[in-house]
Design a protein around this motif. Structure first.
Motif, PDB file in Angstrom:
ATOM      1  N   LEU A  65       0.830  -1.204   0.000  1.00 42.71           N
ATOM      2  CA  LEU A  65       0.000   0.000   0.000  1.00 42.71           C
ATOM      3  C   LEU A  65       0.864   1.254   0.000  1.00 42.71           C
ATOM      4  CD1 LEU A  65      -2.853  -1.019   2.468  1.00 42.71           C
ATOM      5  CD2 LEU A  65      -3.113  -0.420   0.053  1.00 42.71           C
ATOM      6  N   ARG A  66       2.013   1.192   0.695  1.00 38.36           N
ATOM      7  CA  ARG A  66       2.918   2.350   0.692  1.00 38.36           C
ATOM      8  C   ARG A  66       3.403   2.632  -0.722  1.00 38.36           C
ATOM      9  NH1 ARG A  66       5.619   0.830   4.671  1.00 38.36           N
ATOM     10  NH2 ARG A  66       7.444  -0.129   3.713  1.00 38.36           N
ATOM     11  N   ALA A  67       3.714   1.580  -1.478  1.00 41.02           N
ATOM     12  CA  ALA A  67       4.173   1.765  -2.856  1.00 41.02           C
ATOM     13  C   ALA A  67       3.060   2.299  -3.747  1.00 41.02           C
ATOM     14  CB  ALA A  67       4.690   0.440  -3.408  1.00 41.02           C
ATOM     15  N   LEU A  68       1.843   1.804  -3.558  1.00 39.33           N
ATOM     16  CA  LEU A  68       0.723   2.230  -4.393  1.00 39.33           C
ATOM     17  C   LEU A  68       0.278   3.657  -4.094  1.00 39.33           C
ATOM     18  CD1 LEU A  68      -1.448  -1.025  -4.327  1.00 39.33           C
ATOM     19  CD2 LEU A  68      -0.080  -0.156  -6.241  1.00 39.33           C
ATOM     20  N   ASN A  69       0.581   4.126  -2.889  1.00 38.32           N
ATOM     21  CA  ASN A  69       0.129   5.457  -2.479  1.00 38.32           C
ATOM     22  C   ASN A  69       1.202   6.528  -2.613  1.00 38.32           C
ATOM     23  OD1 ASN A  69      -2.434   4.533  -1.798  1.00 38.32           O
ATOM     24  ND2 ASN A  69      -1.841   4.020   0.291  1.00 38.32           N
ATOM     25  N   ARG A  70       2.357   6.183  -3.161  1.00 34.23           N
ATOM     26  CA  ARG A  70       3.417   7.180  -3.312  1.00 34.23           C
ATOM     27  C   ARG A  70       3.020   8.242  -4.328  1.00 34.23           C
ATOM     28  NH1 ARG A  70       7.454   3.018  -2.450  1.00 34.23           N
ATOM     29  NH2 ARG A  70       8.532   3.524  -0.514  1.00 34.23           N
ATOM     30  N   PRO A  71       3.471   9.485  -4.139  1.00 38.45           N
ATOM     31  CA  PRO A  71       3.218  10.530  -5.133  1.00 38.45           C
ATOM     32  C   PRO A  71       3.747  10.099  -6.510  1.00 38.45           C
ATOM     33  CG  PRO A  71       4.116  11.486  -3.127  1.00 38.45           C
ATOM     34  CD  PRO A  71       4.212  10.003  -2.967  1.00 38.45           C
ATOM     35  N   GLY A  72       2.953  10.373  -7.511  1.00 42.06           N
ATOM     36  CA  GLY A  72       3.342   9.978  -8.851  1.00 42.06           C
ATOM     37  C   GLY A  72       2.859   8.601  -9.245  1.00 42.06           C
ATOM     38  N   ALA A  73       2.262   7.874  -8.286  1.00 41.85           N
ATOM     39  CA  ALA A  73       1.724   6.547  -8.595  1.00 41.85           C
ATOM     40  C   ALA A  73       0.276   6.470  -8.117  1.00 41.85           C
ATOM     41  CB  ALA A  73       2.571   5.466  -7.936  1.00 41.85           C
ATOM     42  N   PRO A  74      -0.576   7.382  -8.613  1.00 43.71           N
ATOM     43  CA  PRO A  74      -1.960   7.380  -8.134  1.00 43.71           C
ATOM     44  C   PRO A  74      -2.707   6.135  -8.591  1.00 43.71           C
ATOM     45  CG  PRO A  74      -1.738   8.842 -10.014  1.00 43.71           C
ATOM     46  CD  PRO A  74      -0.346   8.373  -9.668  1.00 43.71           C
ATOM     47  N   VAL A  75      -3.473   5.558  -7.704  1.00 41.37           N
ATOM     48  CA  VAL A  75      -4.265   4.373  -8.006  1.00 41.37           C
ATOM     49  C   VAL A  75      -5.715   4.680  -7.682  1.00 41.37           C
ATOM     50  CG1 VAL A  75      -4.676   1.945  -7.435  1.00 41.37           C
ATOM     51  CG2 VAL A  75      -2.343   2.818  -7.545  1.00 41.37           C
ATOM     52  N   GLY A  76      -6.604   4.370  -8.615  1.00 46.86           N
ATOM     53  CA  GLY A  76      -8.017   4.665  -8.413  1.00 46.86           C
ATOM     54  C   GLY A  76      -8.686   3.722  -7.439  1.00 46.86           C
ATOM     55  N   ASP A  77      -9.991   3.941  -7.268  1.00 53.35           N
ATOM     56  CA  ASP A  77     -10.773   3.117  -6.354  1.00 53.35           C
ATOM     57  C   ASP A  77     -10.825   1.676  -6.827  1.00 53.35           C
ATOM     58  OD1 ASP A  77     -11.240   5.366  -4.952  1.00 53.35           O
ATOM     59  OD2 ASP A  77     -13.353   5.566  -5.473  1.00 53.35           O
ATOM     60  N   GLY A  78     -10.718   0.775  -5.903  1.00 55.41           N
ATOM     61  CA  GLY A  78     -10.859  -0.623  -6.271  1.00 55.41           C
ATOM     62  C   GLY A  78     -10.406  -1.559  -5.174  1.00 55.41           C
ATOM     63  N   VAL A  79     -10.604  -2.846  -5.435  1.00 52.55           N
ATOM     64  CA  VAL A  79     -10.135  -3.907  -4.549  1.00 52.55           C
ATOM     65  C   VAL A  79      -9.183  -4.769  -5.353  1.00 52.55           C
ATOM     66  CG1 VAL A  79     -10.784  -5.870  -3.114  1.00 52.55           C
ATOM     67  CG2 VAL A  79     -12.276  -3.857  -3.228  1.00 52.55           C
ATOM     68  N   LEU A  80      -8.010  -4.970  -4.811  1.00 53.81           N
ATOM     69  CA  LEU A  80      -6.926  -5.630  -5.524  1.00 53.81           C
ATOM     70  C   LEU A  80      -6.542  -6.918  -4.813  1.00 53.81           C
ATOM     71  CD1 LEU A  80      -4.643  -5.557  -7.692  1.00 53.81           C
ATOM     72  CD2 LEU A  80      -3.323  -4.160  -6.062  1.00 53.81           C
ATOM     73  N   ASP A  81      -6.669  -8.062  -5.509  1.00 53.37           N
ATOM     74  CA  ASP A  81      -6.171  -9.331  -4.989  1.00 53.37           C
ATOM     75  C   ASP A  81      -4.677  -9.419  -5.238  1.00 53.37           C
ATOM     76  OD1 ASP A  81      -8.528 -10.308  -3.982  1.00 53.37           O
ATOM     77  OD2 ASP A  81      -8.903 -11.741  -5.599  1.00 53.37           O
ATOM     78  N   VAL A  82      -3.940  -9.851  -4.215  1.00 52.33           N
ATOM     79  CA  VAL A  82      -2.480  -9.953  -4.314  1.00 52.33           C
ATOM     80  C   VAL A  82      -2.081 -11.406  -4.062  1.00 52.33           C
ATOM     81  CG1 VAL A  82      -0.279  -9.085  -3.455  1.00 52.33           C
ATOM     82  CG2 VAL A  82      -2.300  -7.592  -3.443  1.00 52.33           C
ATOM     83  N   HIS A  83      -1.414 -12.017  -5.028  1.00 52.73           N
ATOM     84  CA  HIS A  83      -0.997 -13.419  -4.936  1.00 52.73           C
ATOM     85  C   HIS A  83       0.508 -13.492  -4.725  1.00 52.73           C
ATOM     86  CE1 HIS A  83      -4.825 -15.315  -6.493  1.00 52.73           C
ATOM     87  NE2 HIS A  83      -5.019 -14.029  -6.782  1.00 52.73           N
ATOM     88  N   LEU A  84       0.901 -14.027  -3.576  1.00 51.08           N
ATOM     89  CA  LEU A  84       2.297 -14.295  -3.264  1.00 51.08           C
ATOM     90  C   LEU A  84       2.469 -15.800  -3.093  1.00 51.08           C
ATOM     91  CD1 LEU A  84       2.922 -11.657  -0.425  1.00 51.08           C
ATOM     92  CD2 LEU A  84       3.251 -11.328  -2.868  1.00 51.08           C
ATOM     93  N   ASP A  85       3.698 -16.279  -3.087  1.00 53.76           N
ATOM     94  CA  ASP A  85       3.940 -17.685  -2.770  1.00 53.76           C
ATOM     95  C   ASP A  85       3.448 -18.007  -1.361  1.00 53.76           C
ATOM     96  OD1 ASP A  85       5.092 -18.112  -5.230  1.00 53.76           O
ATOM     97  OD2 ASP A  85       7.146 -17.855  -4.510  1.00 53.76           O
ATOM     98  N   GLU A  86       3.482 -17.011  -0.477  1.00 52.40           N
ATOM     99  CA  GLU A  86       3.078 -17.216   0.915  1.00 52.40           C
ATOM    100  C   GLU A  86       1.564 -17.270   1.091  1.00 52.40           C
ATOM    101  OE1 GLU A  86       7.165 -15.732   0.812  1.00 52.40           O
ATOM    102  OE2 GLU A  86       5.324 -15.147  -0.205  1.00 52.40           O
ATOM    103  N   GLY A  87       0.808 -16.865   0.083  1.00 50.38           N
ATOM    104  CA  GLY A  87      -0.646 -16.862   0.194  1.00 50.38           C
ATOM    105  C   GLY A  87      -1.258 -15.699  -0.561  1.00 50.38           C
ATOM    106  N   VAL A  88      -2.521 -15.459  -0.314  1.00 54.38           N
ATOM    107  CA  VAL A  88      -3.281 -14.423  -1.008  1.00 54.38           C
ATOM    108  C   VAL A  88      -3.891 -13.467   0.010  1.00 54.38           C
ATOM    109  CG1 VAL A  88      -5.169 -13.959  -2.628  1.00 54.38           C
ATOM    110  CG2 VAL A  88      -3.842 -16.075  -2.827  1.00 54.38           C
ATOM    111  N   PHE A  89      -3.844 -12.184  -0.305  1.00 50.71           N
ATOM    112  CA  PHE A  89      -4.567 -11.188   0.481  1.00 50.71           C
ATOM    113  C   PHE A  89      -5.128 -10.165  -0.483  1.00 50.71           C
ATOM    114  CE2 PHE A  89      -0.228  -9.621   0.208  1.00 50.71           C
ATOM    115  CZ  PHE A  89      -0.355  -8.261  -0.028  1.00 50.71           C
ATOM    116  N   HIS A  90      -5.946  -9.264   0.018  1.00 50.37           N
ATOM    117  CA  HIS A  90      -6.470  -8.205  -0.840  1.00 50.37           C
ATOM    118  C   HIS A  90      -6.337  -6.865  -0.139  1.00 50.37           C
ATOM    119  CE1 HIS A  90      -9.977  -9.535   1.566  1.00 50.37           C
ATOM    120  NE2 HIS A  90     -10.361  -8.260   1.515  1.00 50.37           N
ATOM    121  N   VAL A  91      -6.206  -5.818  -0.939  1.00 50.29           N
ATOM    122  CA  VAL A  91      -6.095  -4.459  -0.397  1.00 50.29           C
ATOM    123  C   VAL A  91      -7.138  -3.583  -1.069  1.00 50.29           C
ATOM    124  CG1 VAL A  91      -3.636  -4.642   0.134  1.00 50.29           C
ATOM    125  CG2 VAL A  91      -4.344  -3.785  -2.102  1.00 50.29           C
TER     126      VAL A  91
END
Length: 225
Positions: free
Chosen positions: A134-160
């Motif tokens: 979330l820190r990376a997605l919220n940095r200035p110059g990297a605006p991200v619109g409204d939404g729900v994002l599924d994140v898949h890692l080898d360790e498992g899945v979460f959403h932000v």
């Protein structure tokens, strides 16, 4: 069906640095061991006591119960009973408790260099990588619109939750979302590097280290379209 384990009840301990200082007052409320990690878990939304205990490896039942009681009395969290058929009690952050999100984010950024190597004894949960992402997605110059994002890692899945949705009761959650606007695949090391600012999301998408899937505005924005 086994009965849900209930935390022991005990009077909250009064403790204070007794200093007229905002920092000291803050530490009066959240300076005890485990308290901020409980806040980290509750940023994912209402959680049952048993779920909290499972995602806080190393905490004893007595300590967890004591910290939750202190957080209730300090106005950081509340406990409520879910309606049938759930028949379970959950803990959730108050507005004041949610105000600790930037504190946790800053602590995570400060502590990130200590994650250069994963120790054999380190426990890990996929959703613990939500804050650096979330820190990376919220940095200035990297605006991200409204939404729900599924994140898949080898360790498992979460959403932000991104954009204005992130202001809701849950900043992130364990497991896939019921209705995700986009999905990404990456590894945990890259997730940490993004949080430290060693790479940008756009660069990682371009060189193939992040795979983005999904239709709609959020997925297109993450792909740089």
């Amino acid at each position: 069906m086994p009965r849900q384990q209930q935390p022991a009840t005990r009077p909250a301990r009064r403790r204070s640095y007794d200093q007229f200082c905002a920092g000291a007052r803050a530490l009066d409320a959240v300076g005890d061991r485990w308290t901020l990690l409980i806040v980290r878990e509750l940023l994912a939304g209402p959680r049952r006591y048993t779920d909290l205990h499972a995602d806080l490896p190393g905490v004893s039942t007595d300590v967890l119960a004591s910290r939750l009681k202190d957080m209730e009395q300090g106005g950081l969290a509340t406990r409520r009973r879910l309606p049938p058929p759930a028949a379970a009690s959950v803990y959730e952050l108050t507005e004041r408790g949610h105000g600790l999100l930037p504190v946790l984010a800053a602590l995570a950024e400060w502590g990130a260099p200590a994650l250069a190597e994963r120790r054999p004894t380190d426990a890990v949960r996929a959703h613990w990588f939500a804050l650096p992402l979330l820190r990376a997605l919220n940095r200035p110059g990297a605006p991200v619109g409204d939404g729900v994002l599924d994140v898949h890692l080898d360790e498992g899945v979460f959403h932000v939750r991104t954009g204005t949705r992130a202001a809701g009761s849950a900043v992130y959650g364990d497991g896939p979302a019921a209705h995700a606007d986009a999905r990404i695949m990456l590894d945990a090391e890259l997730c940490l590097a993004l949080g430290r600012g060693e790479a940008t999301f756009a660069e990682a998408v371009k060189d193939g280290r992040i795979e983005v899937s999904g239709e709609g505005l959020l997925a297109a924005e993450l792909r740089g379209e």
